[in-house]
Design a protein around this motif. Structure first.
Motif, mmCIF file in Angstrom:
data_model
loop_
_atom_site.group_PDB
_atom_site.id
_atom_site.type_symbol
_atom_site.label_atom_id
_atom_site.label_comp_id
_atom_site.label_asym_id
_atom_site.label_seq_id
_atom_site.Cartn_x
_atom_site.Cartn_y
_atom_site.Cartn_z
ATOM 1 N N ALA A 177 0.714 -1.111 -0.112
ATOM 2 C CA ALA A 177 0.069 -0.040 -0.279
ATOM 3 C C ALA A 177 0.993 1.285 -0.102
ATOM 4 N N TYR A 178 1.905 1.139 0.899
ATOM 5 C CA TYR A 178 2.801 2.539 0.706
ATOM 6 C C TYR A 178 3.459 2.546 -0.476
ATOM 7 N N ILE A 224 3.470 -0.995 -8.629
ATOM 8 C CA ILE A 224 4.468 -2.173 -8.368
ATOM 9 C C ILE A 224 4.115 -3.064 -6.959
ATOM 10 N N ARG A 225 3.872 -4.280 -7.440
ATOM 11 C CA ARG A 225 3.665 -5.432 -6.296
ATOM 12 C C ARG A 225 4.756 -6.179 -5.918
ATOM 13 N N LEU A 226 5.016 -6.378 -4.573
ATOM 14 C CA LEU A 226 5.998 -7.029 -4.334
ATOM 15 C C LEU A 226 5.477 -8.639 -3.890
ATOM 16 N N LYS A 286 2.961 4.906 -7.578
ATOM 17 C CA LYS A 286 2.017 4.946 -8.733
ATOM 18 C C LYS A 286 2.029 6.419 -9.088
ATOM 19 N N PRO A 287 1.809 7.391 -8.441
ATOM 20 C CA PRO A 287 1.235 8.755 -8.776
ATOM 21 C C PRO A 287 2.810 9.331 -9.537
#
Length: 107
Positions: free
Chosen positions: A90-91, A104-106, A97-98
């Motif tokens: 989420a962080y 990006i997903r870990l 993203k902006p």
């Protein structure tokens, strides 16, 4: 004056100072807002690290000023190091993203 200045308090101040970052301890959000305003005008530093919890507590006027700010100094928000359960995905989404337009997903 150093190129990187951190406006933090508590454990975050200790951790960043141990990492070699110049820290200005700000115990109240009003102090952080005032000092950050000075740093934006004077451009003493190239990067300003601000404790994440201050972001939600800044006045509406100052938050809008930060949103419109472009150029130096670069403002970076740092979460508290003493938090055990942080949602990294989420962080990263909220910060990256902006800025880059991709999520990006870990895994």
């Amino acid at each position: 004056m150093p190129n990187v200045i951190a406006l933090t308090h508590g454990q975050t101040s200790l951790q960043l100072s141990l990492a070699g970052v110049f820290v200005e301890e700000t115990s109240k959000v009003e102090d952080a807002e005032k000092r950050l305003g000075q740093l934006l005008e004077s451009r003493e530093a190239r990067v300003v690290i601000v404790q994440e919890e201050y972001r939600a507590q800044f006045t509406e006027w100052f938050s809008e000023r930060l949103r419109r700010h472009k150029g130096l100094p670069l403002i970076v928000y740092c979460p508290a190091f003493d938090q055990e359960d942080s949602n990294v995905d989420a962080y990263l989404t909220a910060v990256l993203k902006p800025a880059i337009g991709y999520e990006i997903r870990l895994e």
